[in-house]
Design a protein around this motif. Structure first.
Motif, PDB file in Angstrom:
ATOM      1  N   GLU A  22      18.515 -46.350 -41.140  1.00  0.00           N
ATOM      2  CA  GLU A  22      19.219 -47.373 -41.926  1.00  0.00           C
ATOM      3  C   GLU A  22      20.638 -46.927 -42.291  1.00  0.00           C
ATOM      4  O   GLU A  22      21.591 -47.715 -42.224  1.00  0.00           O
ATOM      5  CB  GLU A  22      18.412 -47.712 -43.188  1.00  0.00           C
ATOM      6  CG  GLU A  22      19.079 -48.695 -44.149  1.00  0.00           C
ATOM      7  CD  GLU A  22      19.529 -50.015 -43.514  1.00  0.00           C
ATOM      8  OE1 GLU A  22      20.461 -50.639 -44.059  1.00  0.00           O
ATOM      9  OE2 GLU A  22      18.973 -50.431 -42.467  1.00  0.00           O
ATOM     10  N   THR A  23      20.806 -45.652 -42.638  1.00  0.00           N
ATOM     11  CA  THR A  23      22.153 -45.138 -42.970  1.00  0.00           C
ATOM     12  C   THR A  23      23.095 -45.328 -41.792  1.00  0.00           C
ATOM     13  O   THR A  23      24.233 -45.784 -41.943  1.00  0.00           O
ATOM     14  CB  THR A  23      22.082 -43.628 -43.335  1.00  0.00           C
ATOM     15  OG1 THR A  23      21.153 -43.458 -44.389  1.00  0.00           O
ATOM     16  CG2 THR A  23      23.434 -43.093 -43.761  1.00  0.00           C
ATOM     17  N   MET A  24      22.595 -44.990 -40.609  1.00  0.00           N
ATOM     18  CA  MET A  24      23.445 -45.091 -39.420  1.00  0.00           C
ATOM     19  C   MET A  24      23.674 -46.551 -38.998  1.00  0.00           C
ATOM     20  O   MET A  24      24.705 -46.888 -38.444  1.00  0.00           O
ATOM     21  CB  MET A  24      22.853 -44.278 -38.266  1.00  0.00           C
ATOM     22  CG  MET A  24      23.015 -42.789 -38.456  1.00  0.00           C
ATOM     23  SD  MET A  24      24.757 -42.263 -38.388  1.00  0.00           S
ATOM     24  CE  MET A  24      25.155 -42.010 -40.093  1.00  0.00           C
ATOM     25  N   ARG A  25      22.696 -47.415 -39.308  1.00  0.00           N
ATOM     26  CA  ARG A  25      22.909 -48.844 -39.033  1.00  0.00           C
ATOM     27  C   ARG A  25      24.084 -49.346 -39.879  1.00  0.00           C
ATOM     28  O   ARG A  25      24.974 -50.031 -39.408  1.00  0.00           O
ATOM     29  CB  ARG A  25      21.642 -49.650 -39.356  1.00  0.00           C
ATOM     30  CG  ARG A  25      21.726 -51.121 -38.930  1.00  0.00           C
ATOM     31  CD  ARG A  25      20.735 -52.020 -39.655  1.00  0.00           C
ATOM     32  NE  ARG A  25      20.986 -52.118 -41.075  1.00  0.00           N
ATOM     33  CZ  ARG A  25      21.984 -52.838 -41.608  1.00  0.00           C
ATOM     34  NH1 ARG A  25      22.811 -53.520 -40.859  1.00  0.00           N
ATOM     35  NH2 ARG A  25      22.158 -52.858 -42.923  1.00  0.00           N
ATOM     36  N   LYS A  26      24.075 -48.959 -41.145  1.00  0.00           N
ATOM     37  CA  LYS A  26      25.130 -49.368 -42.079  1.00  0.00           C
ATOM     38  C   LYS A  26      26.475 -48.814 -41.597  1.00  0.00           C
ATOM     39  O   LYS A  26      27.495 -49.502 -41.616  1.00  0.00           O
ATOM     40  CB  LYS A  26      24.791 -48.845 -43.479  1.00  0.00           C
ATOM     41  CG  LYS A  26      25.619 -49.426 -44.579  1.00  0.00           C
ATOM     42  CD  LYS A  26      25.234 -50.877 -44.896  1.00  0.00           C
ATOM     43  CE  LYS A  26      26.365 -51.587 -45.613  1.00  0.00           C
ATOM     44  NZ  LYS A  26      26.553 -52.976 -45.266  1.00  0.00           N
ATOM     45  N   LEU A  50      29.890 -42.427 -45.501  1.00  0.00           N
ATOM     46  CA  LEU A  50      28.482 -42.264 -45.097  1.00  0.00           C
ATOM     47  C   LEU A  50      28.271 -40.992 -44.272  1.00  0.00           C
ATOM     48  O   LEU A  50      27.179 -40.444 -44.237  1.00  0.00           O
ATOM     49  CB  LEU A  50      28.007 -43.487 -44.311  1.00  0.00           C
ATOM     50  CG  LEU A  50      27.745 -44.757 -45.122  1.00  0.00           C
ATOM     51  CD1 LEU A  50      27.362 -45.910 -44.196  1.00  0.00           C
ATOM     52  CD2 LEU A  50      26.653 -44.555 -46.162  1.00  0.00           C
ATOM     53  N   LEU A  51      29.326 -40.541 -43.598  1.00  0.00           N
ATOM     54  CA  LEU A  51      29.201 -39.318 -42.794  1.00  0.00           C
ATOM     55  C   LEU A  51      29.173 -38.065 -43.672  1.00  0.00           C
ATOM     56  O   LEU A  51      28.745 -37.003 -43.227  1.00  0.00           O
ATOM     57  CB  LEU A  51      30.360 -39.215 -41.791  1.00  0.00           C
ATOM     58  CG  LEU A  51      30.373 -40.230 -40.646  1.00  0.00           C
ATOM     59  CD1 LEU A  51      31.582 -40.013 -39.758  1.00  0.00           C
ATOM     60  CD2 LEU A  51      29.098 -40.149 -39.807  1.00  0.00           C
ATOM     61  N   ALA A  60      23.565 -51.528 -34.060  1.00  0.00           N
ATOM     62  CA  ALA A  60      22.357 -51.271 -33.255  1.00  0.00           C
ATOM     63  C   ALA A  60      22.482 -49.945 -32.506  1.00  0.00           C
ATOM     64  O   ALA A  60      21.520 -49.168 -32.440  1.00  0.00           O
ATOM     65  CB  ALA A  60      22.134 -52.419 -32.270  1.00  0.00           C
ATOM     66  N   CYS A  61      23.658 -49.669 -31.951  1.00  0.00           N
ATOM     67  CA  CYS A  61      23.866 -48.403 -31.219  1.00  0.00           C
ATOM     68  C   CYS A  61      23.637 -47.202 -32.134  1.00  0.00           C
ATOM     69  O   CYS A  61      22.986 -46.231 -31.749  1.00  0.00           O
ATOM     70  CB  CYS A  61      25.294 -48.316 -30.678  1.00  0.00           C
ATOM     71  SG  CYS A  61      25.672 -49.535 -29.432  1.00  0.00           S
ATOM     72  N   CYS A  62      24.185 -47.285 -33.350  1.00  0.00           N
ATOM     73  CA  CYS A  62      24.089 -46.147 -34.270  1.00  0.00           C
ATOM     74  C   CYS A  62      22.678 -45.975 -34.820  1.00  0.00           C
ATOM     75  O   CYS A  62      22.160 -44.857 -34.878  1.00  0.00           O
ATOM     76  CB  CYS A  62      25.106 -46.314 -35.405  1.00  0.00           C
ATOM     77  SG  CYS A  62      26.817 -46.281 -34.814  1.00  0.00           S
ATOM     78  N   SER A  63      22.027 -47.092 -35.185  1.00  0.00           N
ATOM     79  CA  SER A  63      20.662 -46.955 -35.719  1.00  0.00           C
ATOM     80  C   SER A  63      19.708 -46.529 -34.602  1.00  0.00           C
ATOM     81  O   SER A  63      18.777 -45.762 -34.819  1.00  0.00           O
ATOM     82  CB  SER A  63      20.184 -48.247 -36.393  1.00  0.00           C
ATOM     83  OG  SER A  63      20.062 -49.293 -35.483  1.00  0.00           O
ATOM     84  N   LEU A  64      19.977 -47.005 -33.389  1.00  0.00           N
ATOM     85  CA  LEU A  64      19.150 -46.623 -32.246  1.00  0.00           C
ATOM     86  C   LEU A  64      19.299 -45.124 -31.946  1.00  0.00           C
ATOM     87  O   LEU A  64      18.304 -44.445 -31.645  1.00  0.00           O
ATOM     88  CB  LEU A  64      19.573 -47.456 -31.036  1.00  0.00           C
ATOM     89  CG  LEU A  64      18.684 -47.356 -29.808  1.00  0.00           C
ATOM     90  CD1 LEU A  64      18.514 -48.719 -29.187  1.00  0.00           C
ATOM     91  CD2 LEU A  64      19.302 -46.414 -28.795  1.00  0.00           C
TER      92      LEU A  64
END
Length: 325
Positions: free
Chosen positions: A197-201, A300-301, A180-184
């Motif tokens: 979505e990428t950051m949520r994953k 992913l990064l 949640a922190c990353c997708s937010l």
């Protein structure tokens, strides 16, 4: 320089400003409330959650953050703090991060009300600013955290946890909040972009690795602050134990289950279980799985251009695995 300081460096200004905004977001006209929220703010941990929000936002938007990035970080902290205050009541825990918990100092009734207050402050901060997309991300995380805790309680009674169920528990219980922190962070600067979505994953993968690392501490040395064998005493089924249980012969399996169910308060027996798990490859297996989650997160990064924020996020991923407590 300590690794956490190094991670914080590219967002030092944002973190300082965030602390001021966060304190303001807690304020109330009730003196007792202010006294307690002041106590909470002054005993914060490493602040990994807001760090994820700001680092992701700045990486995705090439150094830019918005007012709603600060609001998002504040809402996550408000709601997460609310769940921690409630957790301490549920667990009858008197200590939080080495200090007295709210319920230890002000009793359960006040602690529950403080948790409710922080929750409502978080909701209102989003609603008042029409950050409904951010509120949805956080609300889903809170729902999943509750489900994960209840799933763990349900399964602990039967000790019939498969590896898949274990992953589902830790995904909901731990990984969903970091996700949640990353997708937010991404949604605060680039709403409705694929980055959300990428950051949520990305956050979910880090969260999975984080929880497996936590589970490994149960088999470590006592000086990390968490006594060894505590998960076994609480009948929590963690990955090293699940792996050896699933691969043990009938006799050993029976002995393990009997130990966890009926002798989990017997220190000698708990030590024997720990030794058995170590000798039968439980720790090595869990470490391999943890590193796979770490590797997938780092991959992913690779989709993002190099920046100090990306470097700090890589450091953060590695810190999750290498931390000593």
């Amino acid at each position: 320089m300590k690794i956490v300081e190094q991670i914080k460096q590219p967002i030092a200004y944002e973190m300082e400003l965030f602390e001021q905004k966060f304190q303001l977001s807690m304020s109330s006209k009730v003196a007792l409330l202010n006294r307690i929220t002041h106590y909470i703010v002054n005993r914060k941990g490493k602040q990994m959650r807001p760090m994820f929000v700001f680092l992701v936002a700045k990486m995705v938007a090439r150094g830019e953050v918005r007012e709603r990035t600060y609001r998002g970080a504040s809402v996550i902290e408000l709601i997460h703090t609310a769940t921690l205050v409630h957790d301490d009541v549920v667990d009858d825990s008197n200590i939080r991060r080495g200090f007295f918990s709210v319920n230890a100092l002000w009793k359960n009734k006040i602690a529950v009300l403080i948790g409710d207050y922080l929750l409502s402050k978080g909701l209102l901060l989003s609603i008042d600013n029409n950050d409904f997309d951010l509120l949805k991300i956080i609300s889903v995380a809170v729902r999943e955290m509750s489900e994960g805790e209840l799933l763990q309680i349900e399964k602990a009674r039967k000790l019939d946890i498969t590896e898949d169920v274990y992953y589902e528990i830790i995904r909901q219980k731990t990984a969903t909040l970091i996700a949640a922190c990353c997708s937010l962070g991404a949604a605060s600067v680039k709403p409705e972009s694929p980055d959300v979505e990428t950051m949520r994953k990305f956050g979910e993968l880090i969260g999975m690795a984080f929880q497996i690392k936590d589970d490994l501490f149960d088999y470590g040395d006592a000086q990390i602050g968490k006594p060894t064998g505590i998960d076994i005493k609480e009948q929590k089924m963690t990955l090293p134990l699940i792996h050896v249980l699933n691969n043990a012969n009938k006799k050993d399996k029976k002995w393990l289950i009997n130990s966890i169910k009926n002798h989990n308060k017997n220190t000698k027996r708990v030590k024997e279980v720990i030794a058995y798990v170590k000798q039968n490859g439980g720790l090595d297996y869990a470490i391999t799985k943890m590193k796979a989650f770490q590797e997938n997160a780092l991959q992913l990064l690779n989709n993002y251009p190099d920046s100090e924020y990306k470097t700090a996020l890589k450091l953060m991923v590695n810190y999750v695995i290498d931390r000593k407590k």
